[in-house]
Design a protein around this motif. Structure first.
Motif, PDB file in Angstrom:
ATOM      1  N   GLY A 195      71.128  10.667  37.970  1.00 28.18           N
ATOM      2  CA  GLY A 195      72.203   9.907  38.596  1.00 28.18           C
ATOM      3  C   GLY A 195      71.726   8.872  39.593  1.00 28.18           C
ATOM      4  N   THR A 196      70.419   8.587  39.610  1.00 25.58           N
ATOM      5  CA  THR A 196      69.882   7.591  40.545  1.00 25.58           C
ATOM      6  C   THR A 196      70.546   6.236  40.339  1.00 25.58           C
ATOM      7  OG1 THR A 196      67.724   8.688  40.697  1.00 25.58           O
ATOM      8  CG2 THR A 196      67.803   6.360  41.257  1.00 25.58           C
ATOM      9  N   VAL A 197      70.651   5.815  39.086  1.00 25.88           N
ATOM     10  CA  VAL A 197      71.195   4.486  38.785  1.00 25.88           C
ATOM     11  C   VAL A 197      72.644   4.375  39.232  1.00 25.88           C
ATOM     12  CG1 VAL A 197      71.720   2.833  36.962  1.00 25.88           C
ATOM     13  CG2 VAL A 197      69.586   4.140  36.874  1.00 25.88           C
ATOM     14  N   SER A 198      73.446   5.382  38.922  1.00 27.37           N
ATOM     15  CA  SER A 198      74.865   5.325  39.308  1.00 27.37           C
ATOM     16  C   SER A 198      75.019   5.331  40.820  1.00 27.37           C
ATOM     17  CB  SER A 198      75.628   6.507  38.693  1.00 27.37           C
ATOM     18  OG  SER A 198      75.077   7.738  39.124  1.00 27.37           O
ATOM     19  N   TYR A 199      74.157   6.071  41.514  1.00 24.97           N
ATOM     20  CA  TYR A 199      74.218   6.069  42.974  1.00 24.97           C
ATOM     21  C   TYR A 199      73.895   4.683  43.518  1.00 24.97           C
ATOM     22  CZ  TYR A 199      72.497   6.331  47.726  1.00 24.97           C
ATOM     23  OH  TYR A 199      72.272   6.069  49.054  1.00 24.97           O
ATOM     24  N   LEU A 200      72.844   4.064  43.021  1.00 24.97           N
ATOM     25  CA  LEU A 200      72.445   2.738  43.509  1.00 24.97           C
ATOM     26  C   LEU A 200      73.533   1.703  43.231  1.00 24.97           C
ATOM     27  CD1 LEU A 200      68.686   2.721  42.430  1.00 24.97           C
ATOM     28  CD2 LEU A 200      69.588   2.994  44.750  1.00 24.97           C
ATOM     29  N   LYS A 201      74.149   1.788  42.072  1.00 23.14           N
ATOM     30  CA  LYS A 201      75.219   0.846  41.739  1.00 23.14           C
ATOM     31  C   LYS A 201      76.420   1.021  42.656  1.00 23.14           C
ATOM     32  CE  LYS A 201      74.054   0.126  36.868  1.00 23.14           C
ATOM     33  NZ  LYS A 201      74.478   0.334  35.449  1.00 23.14           N
ATOM     34  N   SER A 202      76.638   2.251  43.108  1.00 19.94           N
ATOM     35  CA  SER A 202      77.797   2.514  43.976  1.00 19.94           C
ATOM     36  C   SER A 202      77.634   1.893  45.358  1.00 19.94           C
ATOM     37  CB  SER A 202      78.010   4.023  44.122  1.00 19.94           C
ATOM     38  OG  SER A 202      76.987   4.616  44.925  1.00 19.94           O
TER      39      SER A 202
END
Length: 349
Positions: free
Chosen positions: A68-75
């Motif tokens: 979930g690193t990518v989704s966190y960064l996008k958030s």
């Protein structure tokens, strides 16, 4: 001899400087290679995002992330943050180096400032201080310490990290740069690209900082940043086994060091070991009182050197622990060297 070695390094390092009044206007790309680092990024990335520098971007290269690193960064929706996803491996190139190369090629700006996902900037002037310290050089070696925690292991980690930074900054100032830490390292994008990047060490685990510096750095193109506001701080290993695996990985690149660098780095441990062996032998065979007086004098000088360095760099050191730390450090170097020779390194994540 070992104390003279330490005094030489100590005298080479100036006292702490303050942040510059005039801030550089050159653009900087802060680069982080991350593999499943959502937890660390959520804790440490804000200190990087909140820098006061006028022109910078942050590139996080997400190497095969599944947590979930990518989704966190996008958030985060931060204008300075760019996310690059890497979903496969590059043949013949170690995954972390491949991630770094991808980020460097994609960087908008001419200066690359490296750090890790588990690092935080000591202040919002981290980038400003590193850029000011580089002056007209192509490489600036930063300093990264570990957070203070209770316990013997953390106290030793503080000492060993201070000693390591003491050595590589001192040698760089003396015109003999041999290593850096990837948690805080600034260099020119064009220097990296024009000299072939990681070169023959592309497939080697580790060395994206020290072996790279040995390829690119000279006494003319390299400087250091000793401004404590431009340090980075990392989460220390918790538990001996975790720390030992970490050190095994860090020391692995030492096998590739040039003989001249290895000789310089052997001066202190070899001379110190001879000193202690001589003290033990002389204490048994000759006048114990006179030998103890010599030991106390040398130990007081050793303590004074590290207390001075600790004050320069805001690193807590205990005068009572230091004599023990030196002996533990020498034993650690012996066993780590033997272990590193005999046991192969595991791949990076």
């Amino acid at each position: 001899m070992s104390v003279a070695y330490l005094l030489l390094l100590l005298c080479s390092i100036p006292f702490r400087k303050t942040l510059p009044e005039t801030i550089s206007s050159e653009g900087v790309t802060v680069l982080i290679a991350a593999h499943n680092e959502r937890e660390n990024l959520s804790q440490f990335l804000p200190s990087v995002l909140n820098q006061s520098y006028p022109l910078f971007e942050i590139i996080v290269v997400c190497d095969r992330c599944t947590d979930g690193t990518v989704s966190y960064l996008k958030s985060l929706s931060n204008k300075n943050l760019r996310i690059i996803e890497v979903n496969g491996k590059t043949q013949g190139v170690h995954p972390k180096k491949a991630a770094l190369q991808t980020g460097i090629k994609a960087a908008r700006y001419d200066w690359i400032l490296l750090t890790d996902a588990d690092c935080r900037a000591a202040s919002d002037g981290w980038i400003s201080g590193m850029m000011a310290a580089k002056e007209d050089k192509a490489i600036c070696l930063g300093i990264s310490m570990y957070e203070k925690r209770p316990g013997f292991l953390n106290t030793f980690i503080q000492f060993e990290t201070l000693f390591t930074a003491f050595q590589y900054t001192g040698w760089a100032i003396l015109g003999k740069p041999y290593m850096a830490v990837g948690r805080n390292l600034l260099y020119s994008k064009q220097l990296f690209i024009n000299t072939g990047g990681f070169g023959k060490y592309g497939g080697h685990l580790g060395g994206d900082d020290d072996l790279l510096i040995q390829r690119l750095a000279t006494g003319r193109n390299t400087t250091v940043c000793i401004n404590t506001e431009s340090f980075t701080l990392s989460r220390p290993a918790e538990g001996f086994s975790v720390w030992w695996r970490q050190k095994h990985r860090h020391l692995h690149a030492g096998k590739k060091y040039p003989i001249g660098v290895l000789i310089n780095l052997c001066i202190y441990p070899v001379c110190s070991t001879i000193f202690y062996a001589g003290i033990i032998y002389s204490g048994i065979s000759f006048n114990f009182a006179e030998i103890m007086l010599f030991y106390i004098l040398r130990t007081c000088i050793f303590i004074s050197i590290f207390v001075c360095m600790g004050r320069k760099w805001n690193v807590p050191v205990s005068i009572f622990f230091l004599p023990i730390a030196e002996i533990v450090y020498l034993i650690y170097l012996l066993f780590a060297g033997l272990y590193n020779t005999a046991v192969p390194i595991k791949k990076w994540k």
